[in-house]
Design a protein around this motif. Structure first.
Motif, mmCIF file in Angstrom:
data_model
loop_
_atom_site.group_PDB
_atom_site.id
_atom_site.type_symbol
_atom_site.label_atom_id
_atom_site.label_comp_id
_atom_site.label_asym_id
_atom_site.label_seq_id
_atom_site.Cartn_x
_atom_site.Cartn_y
_atom_site.Cartn_z
ATOM 1 N N UNK A 47 35.453 21.002 -120.853
ATOM 2 C CA UNK A 47 34.426 20.038 -121.262
ATOM 3 C C UNK A 47 33.055 20.700 -121.312
ATOM 4 N N UNK A 48 32.813 21.611 -120.383
ATOM 5 C CA UNK A 48 31.528 22.324 -120.351
ATOM 6 C C UNK A 48 31.333 23.148 -121.627
ATOM 7 N N UNK A 49 32.419 23.768 -122.099
ATOM 8 C CA UNK A 49 32.336 24.612 -123.301
ATOM 9 C C UNK A 49 32.306 23.790 -124.588
ATOM 10 N N UNK A 50 33.097 22.728 -124.640
ATOM 11 C CA UNK A 50 33.271 22.015 -125.909
ATOM 12 C C UNK A 50 32.508 20.703 -126.006
ATOM 13 N N UNK A 51 32.136 20.137 -124.860
ATOM 14 C CA UNK A 51 31.459 18.851 -124.872
ATOM 15 C C UNK A 51 32.409 17.664 -125.022
ATOM 16 N N UNK A 52 33.705 17.899 -124.918
ATOM 17 C CA UNK A 52 34.682 16.803 -125.026
ATOM 18 C C UNK A 52 35.795 16.996 -124.002
ATOM 19 N N UNK A 53 36.516 15.918 -123.757
ATOM 20 C CA UNK A 53 37.650 15.985 -122.833
ATOM 21 C C UNK A 53 38.800 16.730 -123.500
ATOM 22 N N UNK A 54 39.591 17.447 -122.725
ATOM 23 C CA UNK A 54 40.723 18.173 -123.310
ATOM 24 C C UNK A 54 41.846 17.224 -123.721
ATOM 25 N N UNK A 55 42.606 17.656 -124.716
ATOM 26 C CA UNK A 55 43.824 16.950 -125.098
ATOM 27 C C UNK A 55 44.971 17.668 -124.397
ATOM 28 N N UNK A 56 45.725 16.952 -123.600
ATOM 29 C CA UNK A 56 46.788 17.591 -122.829
ATOM 30 C C UNK A 56 46.187 18.390 -121.686
ATOM 31 N N UNK A 57 46.978 19.303 -121.164
ATOM 32 C CA UNK A 57 46.510 20.119 -120.039
ATOM 33 C C UNK A 57 45.527 21.181 -120.514
ATOM 34 N N UNK A 58 44.521 21.414 -119.681
ATOM 35 C CA UNK A 58 43.575 22.498 -119.929
ATOM 36 C C UNK A 58 43.852 23.598 -118.911
ATOM 37 N N UNK A 59 43.984 24.821 -119.394
ATOM 38 C CA UNK A 59 44.121 25.972 -118.504
ATOM 39 C C UNK A 59 43.860 27.241 -119.293
#
Length: 191
Positions: free
Chosen positions: A98-110
């Motif tokens: 979110x810090x990098x893209x400004x949006x919530x991730x879709x699915x798992x973030x890693x």
């Protein structure tokens, strides 16, 4: 070491430490500190409010190679870096995304950078981002476009996925295989 009431009182009178903070410093029970605070009629210290992003940043440590190591709490079974903030629990990687893209991730973030549980925003991606990167890797490695359907007829535009090395697979087939395996494991053994 067991601190004296006088040592606790000295830190309480400074006025800038919470009961938990004093308990950590002096290695005493925070309830004892609270009791002494009440006996002295000293007000509780209001916590310094950090934003979610500030708290996240305070729990990271730079590591060689542009990675960020997580120094905060981890999920019990998975050891996934987590952050509790205002009665909510977030994964550290989702916050990095979110810090990098400004949006919530879709699915798992890693991160798939090779550093275990890296939370560097530039290294963390969500499911669609990982799939795009893996597809590009497939083409760079000389792989061909995946077929429109898998051998079981599942639409690959919807169910097609890529392994981290770029190999294509059907997500629906994999889900069905896992379900069948779980069902098989739950069946009682034949007599």
């Amino acid at each position: 070491m067991n601190a004296t009431d006088a040592e606790i009182t000295t830190l309480l009178r400074q006025g800038n430490l919470s009961n938990s903070g004093i308990a950590r410093i002096l290695r005493v029970d925070k309830h004892r500190v609270g009791r002494i605070r009440r006996d002295l009629s000293l007000p509780n210290v209001l916590p310094q409010p950090l934003t979610l992003e500030q708290k996240w940043a305070s729990k990271t440590r730079p590591v060689e190679g542009g990675h960020l190591a997580w120094t905060g709490e981890r999920g019990s079974a998975s050891r996934t870096p987590v952050l509790r903030y205002k009665d909510e629990c977030h994964t550290a990687a989702a916050l990095a995304f979110r810090r990098r893209t400004g949006r919530a991730p879709e699915g798992y973030a890693f991160a798939e950078c090779g550093f275990n549980h890296c939370v560097a925003p530039a290294h963390v991606d969500d499911e669609p981002g990982r799939q795009r990167t893996r597809e590009q890797l497939r083409y760079l490695a000389g792989g061909q476009k995946r077929p429109a359907e898998c051998v079981h007829g599942h639409d690959q535009a919807e169910h097609g996925k890529y392994e981290s090395d770029g190999r294509a697979y059907c997500g629906q087939c994999k889900t069905e295989q896992r379900a069948a395996l779980r069902a098989q494991q739950l069946e009682p053994a034949s007599a």
